[in-house]
Scaffold this motif. Structure first.
Motif, PDB file in Angstrom:
ATOM      1  N   THR A 144      66.803  38.112 -57.395  1.00  0.00           N
ATOM      2  CA  THR A 144      66.464  39.190 -56.464  1.00  0.00           C
ATOM      3  C   THR A 144      66.505  40.536 -57.164  1.00  0.00           C
ATOM      4  O   THR A 144      65.587  41.355 -57.020  1.00  0.00           O
ATOM      5  CB  THR A 144      67.433  39.189 -55.266  1.00  0.00           C
ATOM      6  OG1 THR A 144      67.362  37.917 -54.618  1.00  0.00           O
ATOM      7  CG2 THR A 144      67.082  40.290 -54.284  1.00  0.00           C
ATOM      8  N   CYS A 149      63.495  40.765 -59.715  1.00  0.00           N
ATOM      9  CA  CYS A 149      62.195  40.864 -59.056  1.00  0.00           C
ATOM     10  C   CYS A 149      62.014  42.201 -58.364  1.00  0.00           C
ATOM     11  O   CYS A 149      60.925  42.779 -58.385  1.00  0.00           O
ATOM     12  CB  CYS A 149      62.007  39.720 -58.066  1.00  0.00           C
ATOM     13  SG  CYS A 149      61.714  38.125 -58.856  1.00  0.00           S
ATOM     14  N   ARG A 155      57.153  42.518 -54.051  1.00  0.00           N
ATOM     15  CA  ARG A 155      57.395  42.639 -52.622  1.00  0.00           C
ATOM     16  C   ARG A 155      56.789  41.436 -51.906  1.00  0.00           C
ATOM     17  O   ARG A 155      55.855  40.812 -52.400  1.00  0.00           O
ATOM     18  CB  ARG A 155      56.750  43.913 -52.052  1.00  0.00           C
ATOM     19  CG  ARG A 155      57.317  45.202 -52.588  1.00  0.00           C
ATOM     20  CD  ARG A 155      58.706  45.470 -52.010  1.00  0.00           C
ATOM     21  NE  ARG A 155      59.226  46.761 -52.448  1.00  0.00           N
ATOM     22  CZ  ARG A 155      60.112  46.897 -53.413  1.00  0.00           C
ATOM     23  NH1 ARG A 155      60.562  45.857 -54.052  1.00  0.00           N
ATOM     24  NH2 ARG A 155      60.547  48.097 -53.749  1.00  0.00           N
ATOM     25  N   GLY A 156      57.303  41.110 -50.735  1.00  0.00           N
ATOM     26  CA  GLY A 156      56.728  40.095 -49.860  1.00  0.00           C
ATOM     27  C   GLY A 156      56.726  38.683 -50.431  1.00  0.00           C
ATOM     28  O   GLY A 156      57.734  38.187 -50.925  1.00  0.00           O
ATOM     29  N   ARG A 157      55.560  38.035 -50.340  1.00  0.00           N
ATOM     30  CA  ARG A 157      55.417  36.642 -50.771  1.00  0.00           C
ATOM     31  C   ARG A 157      55.674  36.489 -52.267  1.00  0.00           C
ATOM     32  O   ARG A 157      56.251  35.503 -52.712  1.00  0.00           O
ATOM     33  CB  ARG A 157      54.016  36.151 -50.425  1.00  0.00           C
ATOM     34  CG  ARG A 157      53.804  34.691 -50.665  1.00  0.00           C
ATOM     35  CD  ARG A 157      52.409  34.298 -50.265  1.00  0.00           C
ATOM     36  NE  ARG A 157      52.173  34.568 -48.858  1.00  0.00           N
ATOM     37  CZ  ARG A 157      51.965  33.623 -47.955  1.00  0.00           C
ATOM     38  NH1 ARG A 157      51.950  32.372 -48.321  1.00  0.00           N
ATOM     39  NH2 ARG A 157      51.762  33.942 -46.696  1.00  0.00           N
ATOM     40  N   GLU A 158      55.260  37.478 -53.035  1.00  0.00           N
ATOM     41  CA  GLU A 158      55.482  37.448 -54.477  1.00  0.00           C
ATOM     42  C   GLU A 158      56.984  37.484 -54.797  1.00  0.00           C
ATOM     43  O   GLU A 158      57.456  36.769 -55.688  1.00  0.00           O
ATOM     44  CB  GLU A 158      54.776  38.646 -55.105  1.00  0.00           C
ATOM     45  CG  GLU A 158      54.769  38.659 -56.615  1.00  0.00           C
ATOM     46  CD  GLU A 158      54.069  39.886 -57.176  1.00  0.00           C
ATOM     47  OE1 GLU A 158      53.466  39.754 -58.240  1.00  0.00           O
ATOM     48  OE2 GLU A 158      54.155  40.962 -56.545  1.00  0.00           O
ATOM     49  N   MET A 177      59.447  36.402 -52.797  1.00  0.00           N
ATOM     50  CA  MET A 177      60.040  35.109 -52.422  1.00  0.00           C
ATOM     51  C   MET A 177      59.735  34.043 -53.462  1.00  0.00           C
ATOM     52  O   MET A 177      60.592  33.224 -53.808  1.00  0.00           O
ATOM     53  CB  MET A 177      59.521  34.659 -51.056  1.00  0.00           C
ATOM     54  CG  MET A 177      60.017  35.482 -49.902  1.00  0.00           C
ATOM     55  SD  MET A 177      61.798  35.300 -49.688  1.00  0.00           S
ATOM     56  CE  MET A 177      62.363  36.917 -50.104  1.00  0.00           C
ATOM     57  N   GLY A 178      58.522  34.033 -53.977  1.00  0.00           N
ATOM     58  CA  GLY A 178      58.165  33.062 -55.008  1.00  0.00           C
ATOM     59  C   GLY A 178      58.946  33.265 -56.293  1.00  0.00           C
ATOM     60  O   GLY A 178      59.413  32.316 -56.917  1.00  0.00           O
TER      61      GLY A 178
END
Length: 79
Positions: free
Chosen positions: A39, A42, A48-51, A53-54
């Motif tokens: 975390t 990144c 941010r967002g989906r990127e 989480m991946g």
């Protein structure tokens, strides 16, 4: 081969069970460390967002697998 019995009458886990338990403990600790460090790294590079989480999920799986493998090896050596 007789089953070894502990001090209170219960059977001791086999070596394979100990290695599996070591892997699971290491995987859990690695996932927690991967969540924190993933975390932070990144967010630092601007995901941010989906990127995000991946990226965090990938870091968690990698660190969990690595630490779990080393813990399983360590438990195997102790058998």
């Amino acid at each position: 081969m007789p089953v070894s019995v502990g001090p209170y009458g219960q059977a001791q886990p086999s070596c394979v069970d100990r290695v599996k338990m070591g892997f699971m403990m290491g995987f859990a600790v690695g996932m927690a460390a991967g969540a924190m460090f993933g975390t932070f790294s990144c967010l630092r590079i601007g995901m941010r967002g989906r990127e995000l989480m991946g990226g965090v999920g990938k870091t968690m799986m990698q660190s969990g697998g690595t630490f779990g493998t080393f813990m399983a090896i360590g438990m195997g050596i102790r058998c």
